[in-house]
Structures are given as C-alpha cells and as structure tokens.
Design an enzyme around this catalytic site. Structure first.
Site, PDB file in Angstrom:
ATOM      1  CG  ASP A   1      -8.395   6.176  12.129  1.00 11.89           C
ATOM      2  OD1 ASP A   1      -9.605   6.410  11.945  1.00 11.89           O
ATOM      3  OD2 ASP A   1      -7.555   6.201  11.201  1.00 11.89           O
TER       4      ASP A   1
ATOM      5  CB  ALA B   1      -0.715   6.558   2.497  1.00 15.33           C
TER       6      ALA B   1
ATOM      7  CB  ALA C   1      -0.913   0.008   1.223  1.00 15.27           C
TER       8      ALA C   1
ATOM      9  CE  LYS D   1       2.832   3.972   8.833  1.00 15.41           C
ATOM     10  NZ  LYS D   1       1.876   4.096   9.975  1.00 15.41           N
TER      11      LYS D   1
ATOM     12  CB  ILE E   1       2.350   9.628   6.018  1.00 13.32           C
ATOM     13  CG1 ILE E   1       1.421  10.798   6.332  1.00 13.32           C
ATOM     14  CG2 ILE E   1       3.418   9.477   7.092  1.00 13.32           C
ATOM     15  CD1 ILE E   1       2.117  12.122   6.497  1.00 13.32           C
TER      16      ILE E   1
ATOM     17  CB  VAL F   1       3.016  -0.865   4.018  1.00 12.20           C
ATOM     18  CG1 VAL F   1       3.233  -2.176   4.768  1.00 12.20           C
ATOM     19  CG2 VAL F   1       2.589   0.237   4.980  1.00 12.20           C
TER      20      VAL F   1
END
Length: 525
Positions: A258, A108, A106, A127, A110, A113
């Site tokens: 979250d 994103a 994945a 990460k 920030i 991974v």
C-alpha cells in the site's frame, strides 16, 4: 443480518430502476454501492476499500468510487486507549512512557494513533486497536459470506465471480490488519532487509511493546512525496524507488502492498520512508521468475511469450483459444508501441491481461491482486517524483540485476532471449522434478506408472467411450422394447401396442438419432 439483507435489496432495486431509466437521480451505480456500504458501517467500509483491490473484476469507475470511501470515525476516549495499553503490557502507563499525548494524531475504524516519548528519550507513536472491532468484523463478514453463498446459488452470473471466495480472502486480510503483532513482524522483516540501504528508512517496532491490540513504533519526520522542497531530487528518488520495489518483489519475495502518498515520505537526509505495514504481499520463487518473464516479454513486445507468462502466473487459465488470446495480447502491445516510452505502464498491461482472464472464470491469486495495487501506486509515486521519468527504461536498466539475484544462475543481465531463459529455467527446475519423482517411487514402489500425454487424445477417447456407452444403452432399449412387445406387458395404446414398448422404441430412436448426428458432425467414426 436483517439490516445487511435489507440494504442489498434496496441497492438492487435502485440499480434495477437505473437500468430501466425510470429514475431521475444522477447518482451513478458505483456511488450507490458506496453509499450502501457507508450506511452499513465500519466493516463494510473496510470491505469496500479491500474490494477496490480487485481491479481484475470491477470496472474502473467502481474501483475509483470504492477507493474514495472514507472512514469518518470519531476518535475514542483517551481513557479507553490507556486502559487497553495497560492491559496489553501489564504495566501502568507512567512506567511505559515518559510522555503520552492524550489527543490522538489520527483516528480510523481499526485503530487510533497517539504520540508518546519513551523514558530513554525516543519519540514513538502508539497504535491502539478500537475496542470490539475484531468481534464486529467477524460477525459482519460471517453474515456477508452466508449471503454470498446464497446469492451464488441463485445467480449464475454472480457465481462466475466466485463471491464467497473473494469475501473470504477479504475476511482473512481484515483479520491480518487487526493483528498488530503480525504487522510488527512485517516491520521488523523490512527494517532488517534494508538495514544497509542508504536510500530507505523503516521506523522499527519497539521490542517489548508489541501485542495484538497495541503497537509502539519509532516516530519519524519528513516531507510528503509531492513537497516542492524535494523536487530537485525527483529523478534520483524515482530510480531509488524502482530499485526498492524491484528488490522487494524479485529478491525478498515480500513487498509493501500500500505505497500510497500517505504511507510514504522523504526524510531530511533524502531517504524514502515507509509506514503502515498492514497490507503486505508474498511471492514464491516461481512467481517471481514468472513475473520477470512477463516483464521481459512486454519489453521485448513478444505476444506469444507474454501469453505463456500470463498462463504460468495463473492470471489466464483453463481451456483457451491460443490464437485468439495471442491476438488480444498483440493488440495490447501495439497500443503501447505507439506511445512514448515514459507513458508505458507495466501495471496497466498486467491489469488488461488479468481482465482477459476473467472470461475464463479465473480468480487471480490474492497476492497478485495486492501486487497489482502496489504496481499502480508505485508507478504513481515514481511519476510524482519525476513526471518525465521513463519507467520501462528504469526497469530495463536495473531489472536484470534483481532478476539474476532472485533466480540464481539465470543471467537476465546479458540476454533477454526467450530460448536461453526457458532453457536455463528448465535446467533449474529439473532437480525438483527428479526429487518429486524419486519420492513417488519410494512411496508407491512398483505401483508407480509413467504416463504419456498427447494433446487431443484424452478428449478423443472421452468422445469415443461416450458413443460406445450410448450405443449399448440404445441396443438395450431396442431389446427391452421388443421383449415387452412380444409378451404384451402393460397398458396398450393405438389398439394393440403396449405403452411401455412404445416408450422404449421412442427413447431408443431418439438415442439413435443423437448418435448418428454426433458421428456425422465429427466427420466419421
């Protein structure tokens, strides 16, 4: 900076045209805001996602639009990730991992991974923080804070929402989110806290493979929370999930902020697995106790107690009209009294009360904002597990046990009677009050004074002193004007009237009128 200011002007112009009904566009204001944030890039998408936490400030359509902001970010090259991993740990990749998948699982804004395998055979995920993202966030948020300061100075309506403070809160949270060493500490804390819980699993961070920019964590597998394969376990999973959050919020004082479906799944053994500890909330003992009182007041349908709990939590503050606020809370309670128990929502009640606090210009503490988000997401997860689950009944069944564990001698299990709870709470607080008084005595010695507060006395004394000052000023003006008249000082008007004396008499007459009107309105001296 120029691009940000230009986009703000562009957005303001579009919203103004929409408000005047001069535009044929069907794009809603909330969607316009999201489009502007997306055009400004990564930092502002993250800012919008963080702003979606502020349910107390924004209408529901804005919250929904901001939550839908997606980070359409291409993965960065594997070579960059490998260089960052080797730089962070000071060793070649081959020494760190037996296998490393170059294609990310994945990506994103920030981080991204990668899957990997350690030399001892354990499957892990790696990460890796995106290169330069921390510097970009610092630059963009500094500019945004500066613009918020200017906007607050220019607009009273905007100043009411304390934009600079909100932006600095979000800025702090983004800094925390980009610090993977901090996230690793949260993972370790949760994993240790739930070691003996058979219903929960937290994949641990790998010791020695943790830095600010890279985090290596155990890899786990399981079912999504809406997978039909776990439907038969739904009722038990719903109660287990409530127990987990009650323990986090009321006992640990730290909670996963979250719990959306992407951060939860169910292991083949039926354990609830948590991922992504970038957003974590913290609650001190007093806040946990006040939350317990808030929940108990709602369950008991006691508007007066609910108001006191909201004030103690800090979601309502300042000078309030107690009768009016109690009536508002009674209306909220009556709305739920007419609903089936399974449709009651403590998160929604908390939000409605928090929005009442906005009229008092109260900015809810950040950890309570995170708690509000967690409550909404947790209630959603419970209803995914079991749509017919009565949430309040689950809280009534297990809540008192966790509250008692959190507050020590306070027995919530056998009684929700407000008088008993308030009395025991006061007794618990007494040692701390005495300790503080003794410290002040030691520090200040003979200078320590004992103050007595009587409601209304302070305001009355303020009004009285103000009148006395105004009366003295008025008397002084009369005397000064008379002296100027006697000595004929300064230019003259209307023939022989000194101008300065006329101004003195006029100002004194105006103050006399103000003083008499104030006395008349108060009903006496």
């Amino acid at each position: 900076m120029f691009q940000i200011a230009l986009e703000i002007v562009r957005l303001g112009w579009a919203l103004a045209i929409d408000r005047l009904h001069l535009s044929r566009s069907r794009v809603r204001p909330a969607e316009r805001l999201c489009l502007s944030l997306a055009r400004l890039g990564t930092t502002f998408i993250k800012f919008g996602q963080a702003l979606s936490l502020r349910r107390d400030m924004l209408p529901d359509d804005y919250i929904a639009a901001l939550q839908s902001l997606q980070e359409h970010v291409a993965p960065f090259p594997a070579e960059q990730a490998i260089r960052e991993i080797e730089r962070a740990f000071g060793r070649p990749l081959a020494e760190l991992f037996a296998e490393f998948e170059r294609k990310p699982l994945a990506a994103a804004s920030i981080a991204q991974v990668h899957a990997a395998r350690l030399h001892d055979g354990r499957e892990v995920v790696v990460k890796v923080r995106r290169l330069g993202i921390k510097r970009q966030i610092e630059r963009d948020m500094r500019a945004l804070a500066w613009l918020a300061q200017i906007g607050g100075a220019m607009s009273r309506r905007l100043r009411h929402y304390q934009p600079e403070l909100v932006i600095r809160e979000i800025w702090t949270n983004l800094r925390n989110e980009t610090d993977f060493a901090r996230e690793a500490r949260s993972i370790t804390r949760f994993a240790s806290a739930f070691t003996d819980w058979p219903t929960v699993y937290v994949p641990r961070a790998i010791e020695g493979l943790i830095s600010e920019t890279v985090l290596v964590q155990e890899r786990s597998h399981g079912y999504r929370i809406d997978d039909p394969a776990i439907k038969s376990q739904g009722s038990q999973l719903a109660q287990d999930f409530i127990d987990l959050y009650l323990h986090q919020i009321l006992v640990l004082g730290v909670f996963h902020g979250d719990p959306h479906p992407g951060n939860l799944f169910i292991t083949p053994e039926g354990r609830i697995c948590f991922h992504d500890f970038g957003l974590v909330g913290f609650l001190d003992r007093d806040t946990r106790r006040n939350l317990g009182a808030f929940a108990a007041a709602f369950i008991r349908q006691d508007a007066d107690w609910l108001l006191d709990a909201a004030i103690d939590l800090g979601i309502i503050g300042g000078e309030i009209e107690r009768i009016k606020f109690r009536r508002y809370l009674a209306e909220i309670i009556s709305d739920y009294a007419a609903l089936p128990l399974k449709e009651w929502s403590l998160a929604e009640v908390f939000l409605r009360v928090a929005r009442l606090g906005r009229s008092q210009n109260v900015l809810i503490p950040y950890d309570l904002v995170v708690l509000m988000r967690a409550m909404f997401l947790a209630e959603h997860a419970v209803r995914v597990f079991d749509p017919g689950f009565a949430l309040v009944a689950g809280l009534q069944a297990k809540g008192p046990k966790f509250l008692k564990a959190a507050t020590g001698d306070l027995d919530w299990e056998n009684s929700l009677d407000r008088l008993k709870i308030d009395a025991v709470t006061a007794m618990q607080d007494l040692p701390a009050v005495l300790r503080e008084w003794i410290r002040r005595l030691n520090r200040e010695g003979e200078g320590l004074s004992l103050s007595l507060r009587i409601d209304g006395l302070k305001a009355h004394l303020n009004r009285t002193s103000n009148r006395q000052v105004l009366a003295l000023i008025t008397l002084g003006l009369y005397i000064a004007a008379s002296l100027l008249m006697r000595d004929s000082i300064g230019p003259r008007i209307y023939g022989d009237m000194p101008l300065l004396a006329a101004l003195g008499y006029g100002l004194a007459a105006w103050f006399t009128f103000r003083l008499l009107r104030s006395i008349w309105r108060s009903g006496g001296l």
